[in-house]
Design an enzyme around this catalytic site. Structure first.
Site, short mmCIF file in Angstrom:
data_model
loop_
_atom_site.label_atom_id
_atom_site.label_comp_id
_atom_site.label_asym_id
_atom_site.label_seq_id
_atom_site.Cartn_x
_atom_site.Cartn_y
_atom_site.Cartn_z
N HIS A 127 40.97 -14.40 -1.64
CA HIS A 127 40.49 -14.36 -0.26
C HIS A 127 39.84 -13.02 0.08
O HIS A 127 40.04 -12.01 -0.61
CB HIS A 127 41.64 -14.64 0.71
CG HIS A 127 42.74 -13.62 0.62
ND1 HIS A 127 42.63 -12.36 1.17
CD2 HIS A 127 43.95 -13.66 0.03
CE1 HIS A 127 43.73 -11.67 0.93
NE2 HIS A 127 44.55 -12.44 0.22
N GLU B 9 50.51 -18.18 -1.09
CA GLU B 9 50.98 -16.97 -1.75
C GLU B 9 52.50 -16.97 -1.87
O GLU B 9 53.20 -17.61 -1.09
CB GLU B 9 50.52 -15.73 -0.98
CG GLU B 9 50.98 -14.39 -1.53
CD GLU B 9 50.49 -14.07 -2.93
OE1 GLU B 9 50.85 -14.79 -3.88
OE2 GLU B 9 49.77 -13.07 -3.10
#
Length: 190
Positions: free
Chosen positions: A9, A84
């Site tokens: 990201h 995550e």
């Protein structure tokens, strides 16, 4: 042979502040949005072809995937296993803290309030095994996080514990991985 691409990201405020984001839902900075747009343009310019973008449910990855999808025209779908790692009590603490570095060496232990490296590896390895089974038919771009990048790297390449703990990729880096043919066996790659 099939392949998969991994994109981390774009930049977040906690990246700038050197804090562990983990499973905490942190938004992209303006630079993070721009990095995602530039990554979409680079994917298009490099002629990277993919059937689908799979992305983490956390906003920083979802927004990065949205920008890439809008620019490339590749459809995007949320994949919960790409979330995550939950770093428990370490989230929002300094990424380079000595106590955290020591804790990262304990693969079997859950971070207090979080999950272990082995739990994370199980869900990512399972996802990659599913993708590999489809790899002759589809190519995916996975948009996720630095912890996920570490596990993906370990899926394709042998790594020592220290190499694993120290591995990382920059925001919006694009990594390419190729699944070995069934004939190749397990010579250094899965």
């Amino acid at each position: 042979m099939g392949r998969v691409y991994f994109v981390r990201h774009g930049q977040t405020v906690w990246n700038v502040e050197n804090k562990i984001c983990g499973a905490t839902d942190i938004e992209l900075t303006e630079l993070g949005h721009q990095q995602a747009i530039e990554t979409g343009k680079r994917i298009l310019a490099d002629g990277i072809k993919a059937d689908e973008i799979l992305y983490s449910p956390l906003i920083r990855a979802a927004e990065t995937a949205r920008h890439i999808s809008e620019i490339t025209g590749i459809p995007a779908r949320m994949e919960p296993r790409l979330k995550e790692q939950n770093f428990g009590k370490w989230e929002s603490t300094p990424r380079d803290g000595e106590d955290f570095r020591r804790a990262k060496r304990e693969f079997c232990c859950r971070y207090e309030g979080g999950e272990s490296m082995l739990q994370l590896a199980q869900r990512i390895y399972n996802l990659l095994d599913e993708i590999r089974a489809e790899s002759e038919e589809k190519t995916y771009i996975l948009v996720a996080h630095n912890g996920i990048a570490r596990v993906i790297q370990s899926y394709f390449y042998e790594m020592t514990n220290e190499e694993y703990a120290n591995f990382g990729v920059k925001n919006c880096a694009v990594m390419e991985y190729e699944f070995p043919s069934e004939k190749a066996g397990s010579e250094g790659k899965r």
